[in-house]
Design a protein around this motif. Structure first.
Motif, PDB file in Angstrom:
ATOM      1  N   ALA A  98      43.625  41.175  49.406  1.00  0.00           N
ATOM      2  CA  ALA A  98      44.520  40.176  48.808  1.00  0.00           C
ATOM      3  C   ALA A  98      43.848  39.355  47.719  1.00  0.00           C
ATOM      4  O   ALA A  98      44.511  38.593  47.018  1.00  0.00           O
ATOM      5  CB  ALA A  98      45.062  39.247  49.894  1.00  0.00           C
ATOM      6  N   GLY A  99      42.545  39.492  47.562  1.00  0.00           N
ATOM      7  CA  GLY A  99      41.827  38.684  46.597  1.00  0.00           C
ATOM      8  C   GLY A  99      41.474  37.314  47.153  1.00  0.00           C
ATOM      9  O   GLY A  99      41.905  36.927  48.246  1.00  0.00           O
ATOM     10  N   GLU A 149      38.675  39.753  42.398  1.00  0.00           N
ATOM     11  CA  GLU A 149      40.070  39.444  42.119  1.00  0.00           C
ATOM     12  C   GLU A 149      40.461  38.109  42.741  1.00  0.00           C
ATOM     13  O   GLU A 149      39.946  37.725  43.802  1.00  0.00           O
ATOM     14  CB  GLU A 149      40.986  40.540  42.664  1.00  0.00           C
ATOM     15  CG  GLU A 149      40.780  41.906  42.022  1.00  0.00           C
ATOM     16  CD  GLU A 149      41.254  41.937  40.577  1.00  0.00           C
ATOM     17  OE1 GLU A 149      42.048  41.052  40.181  1.00  0.00           O
ATOM     18  OE2 GLU A 149      40.837  42.863  39.847  1.00  0.00           O
ATOM     19  N   SER A 157      43.698  35.731  44.189  1.00  0.00           N
ATOM     20  CA  SER A 157      45.039  35.902  44.747  1.00  0.00           C
ATOM     21  C   SER A 157      46.057  34.952  44.138  1.00  0.00           C
ATOM     22  O   SER A 157      47.247  35.064  44.404  1.00  0.00           O
ATOM     23  CB  SER A 157      44.999  35.671  46.265  1.00  0.00           C
ATOM     24  OG  SER A 157      44.576  34.335  46.554  1.00  0.00           O
ATOM     25  N   GLU A 158      45.600  34.016  43.296  1.00  0.00           N
ATOM     26  CA  GLU A 158      46.504  33.007  42.741  1.00  0.00           C
ATOM     27  C   GLU A 158      47.547  33.640  41.820  1.00  0.00           C
ATOM     28  O   GLU A 158      47.213  34.507  40.996  1.00  0.00           O
ATOM     29  CB  GLU A 158      45.705  31.970  41.951  1.00  0.00           C
ATOM     30  CG  GLU A 158      44.588  31.304  42.729  1.00  0.00           C
ATOM     31  CD  GLU A 158      45.109  30.442  43.868  1.00  0.00           C
ATOM     32  OE1 GLU A 158      46.298  30.041  43.825  1.00  0.00           O
ATOM     33  OE2 GLU A 158      44.332  30.167  44.793  1.00  0.00           O
TER      34      GLU A 158
END
Length: 301
Positions: free
Chosen positions: A185-186, A264, A266-267
């Motif tokens: 999901a980062g 990465e 997730s924002e």
């Protein structure tokens, strides 16, 4: 005014030389004429500018202030001449373009180079601003064309697709966050705010954006160093100075010998869909339409 540019140029020469005779020579005036002009300038401004000394002159506080302003005046005049020179050389059109940091440092250099090569009769002024500021300026008619990132709050503009990119986190090799590089999901931005950052300089659009993103989480960034380009951010991160937030497209500038680790985020705001912003395409000048078409076409390539 009871003084002119000749007086200001003379004062600048005297102030920089700290000597009336040498300053007069630099301004191509006789010392007696220079002395008379300086006295007239002081009378016009109502305050002494120079203190005469045995080996030259010293500036009063008013003189120091005038020196600063005189330098700004002549710098503005030089800029005016530079701006007008293309018209004398046959360039017949000019377009003002405002863009955020992301676009300015990644896609626009190559895209504008192609546009200017294909349109030698056009000149472009590029300024860097935040996306909300750009949208307001375009809506208000202050600038014809803008490039913004993400959603902008302005009902007075039209948006056209330009480029797609993402902001990613870069960390030095061996950094504690490196172990989280494969999280599906980062990372959330809040998970990285305890670490020192390498940032673009204060006043850059992405600096303002990142500070606001931290403030939205009730936090402050620990800024270890500020630099002038994404390439410099990547080199500093690779050298272990701190972590950084850069567009994925900027990774081409990374040091191949010490490349940073890419993580990465997730924002939702990490996705940076760049868009061309105009007030009303139908009302654009012909040169602005040509620029918009060229940018839109480069996005399709």
């Amino acid at each position: 005014m009871r003084y002119d540019l000749v007086d200001l140029k003379l004062f600048l020469a005297v102030a920089e030389e700290r000597n009336l005779t040498r300053g007069a020579e630099k301004a191509h005036l006789a010392p007696s004429s220079a002395s008379h002009r300086i006295r007239q300038l002081e009378d016009a401004l109502g305050t002494p500018l120079l203190t005469r000394q045995a080996r030259g002159v010293a500036l009063t506080r008013a003189g120091e202030s005038l020196l600063r302003h005189a330098r700004e005046v002549f710098a503005q005049l030089e800029q005016m001449h530079a701006d007008l020179a293309p018209y004398a050389q046959g360039i017949r059109g000019h377009v003002s373009l405002w863009a955020n940091t992301h676009a300015t440092h990644t896609f626009l250099p190559m895209d504008l180079a192609g546009f200017l090569r294909d349109h030698p009769q056009v000149s472009v002024t590029l300024e860097e601003h935040t996306s909300p500021h750009i949208a307001l300026a375009v809506a208000g008619g202050e600038v014809e064309v803008g490039v913004v990132a993400g959603h902008v709050e302005s009902s007075g503009v039209e948006l056209l697709p330009y480029r797609q990119d993402r902001l990613v986190l870069v960390v030095p090799a061996g950094h504690p966050l490196e172990a989280r590089r494969n999280e599906p999901a980062g990372l959330g931005f809040g998970a990285v705010l305890d670490y020192p950052f390498v940032m673009l300089h204060a006043g850059s659009a992405i600096h303002t954006f990142t500070m606001n993103a931290a403030a939205a989480q009730g936090r402050h960034l620990n800024v270890r160093i500020q630099v002038r380009s994404f390439g410099a951010v990547l080199r500093m991160v690779g050298a272990g100075v701190g972590i950084g937030l850069v567009p994925r497209s900027a990774l081409v500038f990374a040091d191949r010998e010490r490349p940073p680790t890419v993580l990465e985020l997730s924002e939702p705001w990490a996705r940076r869909d760049l868009q061309i912003c105009v007030r009303n395409r139908a009302s654009l000048s012909g040169f602005a339409v040509a620029l918009v078409d060229a940018l839109a076409k480069s996005a399709e390539a």
